[in-house]
Design a protein around this motif. Structure first.
Motif, PDB file in Angstrom:
ATOM      1  N   MET A   1      -1.028  44.408  83.697  1.00  0.00           N
ATOM      2  CA  MET A   1      -0.104  43.445  83.110  1.00  0.00           C
ATOM      3  C   MET A   1       1.161  44.157  82.649  1.00  0.00           C
ATOM      4  SD  MET A   1      -0.618  40.746  79.944  1.00  0.00           S
ATOM      5  CE  MET A   1      -1.379  41.944  78.863  1.00  0.00           C
ATOM      6  N   PHE A   2       2.305  43.529  82.941  1.00  0.00           N
ATOM      7  CA  PHE A   2       3.577  44.008  82.414  1.00  0.00           C
ATOM      8  C   PHE A   2       3.867  43.208  81.151  1.00  0.00           C
ATOM      9  CE2 PHE A   2       8.100  43.874  81.777  1.00  0.00           C
ATOM     10  CZ  PHE A   2       8.526  45.153  82.091  1.00  0.00           C
ATOM     11  N   PHE A   3       4.143  43.913  80.052  1.00  0.00           N
ATOM     12  CA  PHE A   3       4.413  43.273  78.770  1.00  0.00           C
ATOM     13  C   PHE A   3       5.591  43.966  78.127  1.00  0.00           C
ATOM     14  CE2 PHE A   3       3.950  42.632  74.221  1.00  0.00           C
ATOM     15  CZ  PHE A   3       3.577  41.303  74.111  1.00  0.00           C
ATOM     16  N   ARG A   4       6.645  43.211  77.837  1.00  0.00           N
ATOM     17  CA  ARG A   4       7.853  43.809  77.275  1.00  0.00           C
ATOM     18  C   ARG A   4       8.363  42.950  76.116  1.00  0.00           C
ATOM     19  NH1 ARG A   4      11.566  46.989  79.904  1.00  0.00           N
ATOM     20  NH2 ARG A   4       9.660  47.963  80.743  1.00  0.00           N
ATOM     21  N   GLN A   5       8.615  43.595  74.985  1.00  0.00           N
ATOM     22  CA  GLN A   5       9.182  42.941  73.803  1.00  0.00           C
ATOM     23  C   GLN A   5      10.690  43.161  73.804  1.00  0.00           C
ATOM     24  OE1 GLN A   5       8.504  44.822  69.904  1.00  0.00           O
ATOM     25  NE2 GLN A   5       7.625  42.878  69.215  1.00  0.00           N
ATOM     26  N   LEU A   6      11.449  42.071  73.736  1.00  0.00           N
ATOM     27  CA  LEU A   6      12.907  42.106  73.764  1.00  0.00           C
ATOM     28  C   LEU A   6      13.439  41.520  72.458  1.00  0.00           C
ATOM     29  CD1 LEU A   6      13.154  40.685  77.377  1.00  0.00           C
ATOM     30  CD2 LEU A   6      13.418  43.086  76.743  1.00  0.00           C
ATOM     31  N   PHE A   7      14.635  41.927  72.043  1.00  0.00           N
ATOM     32  CA  PHE A   7      15.127  41.566  70.703  1.00  0.00           C
ATOM     33  C   PHE A   7      16.546  41.037  70.751  1.00  0.00           C
ATOM     34  CE2 PHE A   7      16.645  42.885  66.344  1.00  0.00           C
ATOM     35  CZ  PHE A   7      15.803  42.046  65.633  1.00  0.00           C
ATOM     36  N   ASP A   8      16.788  39.962  70.012  1.00  0.00           N
ATOM     37  CA  ASP A   8      18.131  39.440  69.792  1.00  0.00           C
ATOM     38  C   ASP A   8      18.519  39.750  68.357  1.00  0.00           C
ATOM     39  OD1 ASP A   8      20.520  37.710  70.370  1.00  0.00           O
ATOM     40  OD2 ASP A   8      19.632  36.572  68.723  1.00  0.00           O
ATOM     41  N   ASP A   9      19.538  40.586  68.195  1.00  0.00           N
ATOM     42  CA  ASP A   9      19.869  41.088  66.866  1.00  0.00           C
ATOM     43  C   ASP A   9      20.419  39.992  65.953  1.00  0.00           C
ATOM     44  OD1 ASP A   9      20.139  43.491  65.099  1.00  0.00           O
ATOM     45  OD2 ASP A   9      22.239  42.878  65.122  1.00  0.00           O
ATOM     46  N   GLU A  10      21.184  39.047  66.498  1.00  0.00           N
ATOM     47  CA  GLU A  10      21.795  38.029  65.643  1.00  0.00           C
ATOM     48  C   GLU A  10      20.747  37.144  64.971  1.00  0.00           C
ATOM     49  OE1 GLU A  10      25.032  34.362  65.729  1.00  0.00           O
ATOM     50  OE2 GLU A  10      24.533  35.416  67.581  1.00  0.00           O
ATOM     51  N   SER A  11      19.809  36.636  65.742  1.00  0.00           N
ATOM     52  CA  SER A  11      18.789  35.743  65.192  1.00  0.00           C
ATOM     53  C   SER A  11      17.512  36.473  64.796  1.00  0.00           C
ATOM     54  CB  SER A  11      18.436  34.648  66.201  1.00  0.00           C
ATOM     55  OG  SER A  11      17.862  35.209  67.372  1.00  0.00           O
ATOM     56  N   LYS A  12      17.451  37.771  65.096  1.00  0.00           N
ATOM     57  CA  LYS A  12      16.249  38.577  64.822  1.00  0.00           C
ATOM     58  C   LYS A  12      15.030  38.012  65.557  1.00  0.00           C
ATOM     59  CE  LYS A  12      18.879  40.866  62.013  1.00  0.00           C
ATOM     60  NZ  LYS A  12      19.560  42.095  62.495  1.00  0.00           N
ATOM     61  N   THR A  13      15.290  37.502  66.739  1.00  0.00           N
ATOM     62  CA  THR A  13      14.239  36.873  67.541  1.00  0.00           C
ATOM     63  C   THR A  13      13.664  37.850  68.558  1.00  0.00           C
ATOM     64  OG1 THR A  13      15.261  34.692  67.355  1.00  0.00           O
ATOM     65  CG2 THR A  13      13.746  35.021  69.188  1.00  0.00           C
ATOM     66  N   TYR A  14      12.350  37.870  68.657  1.00  0.00           N
ATOM     67  CA  TYR A  14      11.680  38.575  69.742  1.00  0.00           C
ATOM     68  C   TYR A  14      11.394  37.607  70.887  1.00  0.00           C
ATOM     69  CZ  TYR A  14      10.762  42.710  66.875  1.00  0.00           C
ATOM     70  OH  TYR A  14      10.888  43.834  66.096  1.00  0.00           O
ATOM     71  N   THR A  15      11.805  38.001  72.075  1.00  0.00           N
ATOM     72  CA  THR A  15      11.427  37.321  73.311  1.00  0.00           C
ATOM     73  C   THR A  15      10.432  38.218  74.024  1.00  0.00           C
ATOM     74  OG1 THR A  15      13.556  36.201  73.539  1.00  0.00           O
ATOM     75  CG2 THR A  15      12.276  36.501  75.556  1.00  0.00           C
ATOM     76  N   TYR A  16       9.439  37.620  74.650  1.00  0.00           N
ATOM     77  CA  TYR A  16       8.415  38.411  75.335  1.00  0.00           C
ATOM     78  C   TYR A  16       8.417  38.109  76.826  1.00  0.00           C
ATOM     79  CZ  TYR A  16       6.949  39.434  70.638  1.00  0.00           C
ATOM     80  OH  TYR A  16       6.948  39.857  69.332  1.00  0.00           O
ATOM     81  N   LEU A  17       8.504  39.165  77.614  1.00  0.00           N
ATOM     82  CA  LEU A  17       8.403  39.065  79.067  1.00  0.00           C
ATOM     83  C   LEU A  17       7.007  39.519  79.472  1.00  0.00           C
ATOM     84  CD1 LEU A  17       9.458  38.713  81.949  1.00  0.00           C
ATOM     85  CD2 LEU A  17      10.481  41.005  81.781  1.00  0.00           C
ATOM     86  N   ILE A  18       6.267  38.616  80.085  1.00  0.00           N
ATOM     87  CA  ILE A  18       4.904  38.882  80.542  1.00  0.00           C
ATOM     88  C   ILE A  18       4.883  38.651  82.041  1.00  0.00           C
ATOM     89  CG2 ILE A  18       2.488  38.193  80.319  1.00  0.00           C
ATOM     90  CD1 ILE A  18       3.432  36.870  77.582  1.00  0.00           C
ATOM     91  N   ALA A  19       4.371  39.617  82.787  1.00  0.00           N
ATOM     92  CA  ALA A  19       4.395  39.475  84.242  1.00  0.00           C
ATOM     93  C   ALA A  19       3.165  40.093  84.875  1.00  0.00           C
ATOM     94  CB  ALA A  19       5.659  40.113  84.819  1.00  0.00           C
ATOM     95  N   ASN A  20       2.852  39.584  86.047  1.00  0.00           N
ATOM     96  CA  ASN A  20       1.776  40.142  86.855  1.00  0.00           C
ATOM     97  C   ASN A  20       2.404  41.021  87.927  1.00  0.00           C
ATOM     98  OD1 ASN A  20      -0.201  40.495  88.952  1.00  0.00           O
ATOM     99  ND2 ASN A  20      -1.373  38.847  87.997  1.00  0.00           N
TER     100      ASN A  20
END
Length: 242
Positions: A1-20
């Motif tokens: 599994m590919f799992f990557r945590q991404l960040f938006d500094d303005e909103s302090k939001t984590y986006t997650y990319l999950i891939a096969n």
């Protein structure tokens, strides 16, 4: 599994990319509109095809990128089943599963921060995969904190039940990945949060409700533009008054 945590500094939001990596199918969880190019470029660089944009809830602090990414990639926008939104392609129920090859994403209803909040367990169920457990907790459970409960149908007592009866009953080694962090933390575990989260440790339901009622937090800066857009999956061409 590919799992990557991404960040938006303005909103302090984590986006997650999950891939096969085998099927090249991917899911983005809680994408942010201002980060569309970042996310699209990463998908292209890695050779992934975006299949779903998956939301934990209707966000008040940023506009979701679901509508824009659907336009660019043909992905489907997936929202919690009780979310009062238009233009969603699919609503996901408590316990329902999305499968990306051997990657299983299972919804856990965790209302309280909002009335339609979902967390998502993410596991690779193939025999060869490491048995590492993950849960994307949205705003229900943050690292050493939790989401507010004073708007969008929020309810402190219900949030207490969601965290203590749904999330804290997961295996203690489960990795906790929240939707936001404001102090530079990236990951925790269920065991850590049960032991050290000051909102819950040593608190009963009544005490938790009292704490949440007395927070007196300011409204999110983008609330008046984010919620009207997000009830249309981030489509800003529908500027309804919220």
């Amino acid at each position: 599994m590919f799992f990557r945590q991404l960040f938006d500094d303005e909103s302090k939001t984590y986006t997650y990319l999950i891939a096969n990596p085998n099927t090249k199918e991917a899911v983005l969880v809680d994408p942010v509109l201002e980060q569309v190019e970042r996310d699209r470029n990463l998908l292209q660089e890695l050779g992934f095809k975006l299949r779903y944009c998956l939301e934990t809830h209707i966000h008040a602090d940023h506009i979701t990128a679901t509508a824009k990414l659907r336009e660019l990639t043909g992905c489907l926008g997936v929202l919690p089943e009780k979310a009062q939104v238009t233009r969603a392609d699919k609503f996901i129920r408590d316990g329902e599963k999305l499968l990306i090859g051997s990657i299983l994403i299972q919804a856990i209803a965790t209302p309280g921060h909002t009335d339609s909040h979902m967390a998502y367990q993410v596991n690779d169920v193939s025999e060869a995969a490491p048995k590492e457990l993950r849960v994307l907790t949205g705003d229900a459970l943050l690292i050493r904190g939790c989401g507010r409960t004073d708007f969008q149908g929020g309810d402190a007592g219900i949030l207490f039940d969601s965290v203590t009866q749904r999330l804290f009953t997961l295996p203690e080694e489960t990795l906790v990945y929240p939707a936001h962090d404001y102090r530079g933390c990236t990951v925790s575990t269920i065991e850590e949060e049960k032991r050290w989260n000051p909102r819950f440790t040593g608190r009963d339901r009544a005490r938790f409700i009292k704490i949440m009622t007395n927070l007196e937090l300011p409204e999110p800066q983008k609330m008046m533009e984010a919620i009207p857009a997000n009830v249309h999956c981030g489509n800003i061409a529908f500027p309804e008054i919220w």
